[in-house]
Each structure stands twice: as C-alpha cells, then as structure tokens.
Scaffold this active site. Structure first.
Site, PDB file in Angstrom:
ATOM      1  N   HIS A 286     -16.600  18.209   2.065  1.00 43.77           N
ATOM      2  CA  HIS A 286     -16.848  19.530   2.640  1.00 43.77           C
ATOM      3  C   HIS A 286     -15.606  19.974   3.408  1.00 43.77           C
ATOM      4  O   HIS A 286     -14.678  19.190   3.592  1.00 43.77           O
ATOM      5  CB  HIS A 286     -18.044  19.479   3.603  1.00 43.77           C
ATOM      6  CG  HIS A 286     -17.736  18.683   4.821  1.00 43.77           C
ATOM      7  ND1 HIS A 286     -17.819  17.303   4.856  1.00 43.77           N
ATOM      8  CD2 HIS A 286     -17.284  19.059   6.046  1.00 43.77           C
ATOM      9  CE1 HIS A 286     -17.442  16.873   6.043  1.00 43.77           C
ATOM     10  NE2 HIS A 286     -17.098  17.908   6.785  1.00 43.77           N
TER      11      HIS A 286
ATOM     12  N   HIS B 219      -9.412  21.377   5.626  1.00 36.62           N
ATOM     13  CA  HIS B 219      -9.110  20.298   4.681  1.00 36.62           C
ATOM     14  C   HIS B 219     -10.411  19.651   4.218  1.00 36.62           C
ATOM     15  O   HIS B 219     -11.473  19.886   4.781  1.00 36.62           O
ATOM     16  CB  HIS B 219      -8.211  19.248   5.348  1.00 36.62           C
ATOM     17  CG  HIS B 219      -8.867  18.554   6.501  1.00 36.62           C
ATOM     18  ND1 HIS B 219      -8.943  19.114   7.770  1.00 36.62           N
ATOM     19  CD2 HIS B 219      -9.506  17.367   6.581  1.00 36.62           C
ATOM     20  CE1 HIS B 219      -9.579  18.293   8.572  1.00 36.62           C
ATOM     21  NE2 HIS B 219      -9.951  17.222   7.880  1.00 36.62           N
TER      22      HIS B 219
END
Length: 188
Positions: free
Chosen positions: A45, A132
């Site tokens: 995620h 990220h």
C-alpha cells in the site's frame, strides 16, 4: 475488542499489476539479501497517515471525520511508480521500497486527511511526506554481507497506479496478511 485499542493507518491500495511486479522483485531480492520483514503482497500500500493506537470507541469518530464531505477529496487520479529505492545508509539500507510519484492530487489527499484528523488530536508528521510502497524492512547485514547496490539498479518499472479510493486499515501483527480494511472512502 470491546474497549481495547488497535493500531490503525490510512493508506492507498495498489493494483494487482504492481503487486505482481513487487512480488517478482521480492523473489529476486530474497536470493541476494536478508531482511527481517518482507511485506506480504496482500499488505502492499501507500501510507497516507499512521494513526497508531486508537481505542474502539474513538475509531468510530475517526471514520466519521474521514467520511465527512467525502466529495471534497480530489477526483480519481493516476500515479507513476518507478525504481527500487531505500531509506537509510547505502551500506545499511533499513527499508526497501518502490518509489511513487509525489503527485499534486496525492499531496492534496494527504493534507486533507491530516487536516481532518488534526481535530481528533492526531499530529501532523514532522518529516516530509515521501510516498512509497514498502517491500522489506530491517536488513540483516550479519547474514548477508555487503549490500549489493548494483542489483538495485536493475529493478525499475514505470507503471501507472489508478487512485480512486483509500482505506483505513487495522494492524494485526499476529495475522498474515496483517492489515485488515476497516473502511473504504472513494474519491471525488
């Protein structure tokens, strides 16, 4: 968990296409280096906000705050992904991740989430936001030897990630995968 607390975070899910690429990267990297924690592919995620411990009574308020005026969130958008990067020193990279474009709509979404949760006493993060997708954490140099930086150069993949929603996740470290979706909020 009546009256107890769990840890939560707010995050953007990733596409199956990106999940498959990251699984391939993990497969290659596991042959070269040792990390204490490799992210379960179901747990990939992009974090918007870590909430930490929230008791079961207050999570209802958090969800209500995030859902209020949901139409004010940015319209759905697309992010670009790119290279394998790391946090930490070159000789001791503590976190490996896939870099994600710092898109204006993503920044706006992050700021809106921060602003709404500030009313519930969740502080804004002091360090700059760096979107990220974490692949691995806690490198074990004693079992691996020198870190093969040159191998990271080969792991690049520019892909497009559609973003049309975000989730509130509950963390259960005893389970695999360890992140459970509690609420989904659609954009636009």
């Amino acid at each position: 968990m009546q009256g107890g607390s769990s840890h939560y975070f707010v995050g953007v899910p990733i596409s199956e296409e990106i999940r498959e690429v990251l699984m391939e990267w993990q497969k290659k990297l596991k042959q070269l280096i040792q990390y204490k924690t490799w992210t379960n592919p179901e747990d990939f995620h992009i974090t918007l906000k870590f909430l930490g411990a929230v008791d079961s009574e207050n999570i209802t308020d958090v969800l209500r705050m995030l859902k209020e005026d949901a139409q004010k969130y940015p319209d759905p958008f697309h992010l670009k992904t790119s290279d394998l990067k790391f946090f930490g020193q070159k000789q001791k990279p503590r976190v490996l991740f896939m870099e994600v474009e710092d898109h204006p709509s993503l920044k706006s979404l992050k700021e809106m989430v921060d602003t709404r949760l500030k009313a519930a006493d969740f502080r804004k993060e002091n360090r700059p936001y760096r979107p990220h997708i974490t692949i691995a954490k806690k490198w074990k140099p004693e079992q691996t030897g020198a870190f093969p930086l040159e191998k990271l150069e080969t792991l690049k993949e520019t892909m497009t990630l559609p973003v049309d929603r975000f989730h509130v996740f509950r963390i259960d470290p005893a389970k695999t995968p360890k992140y459970e979706i509690v609420e989904t909020i659609k954009l636009g």
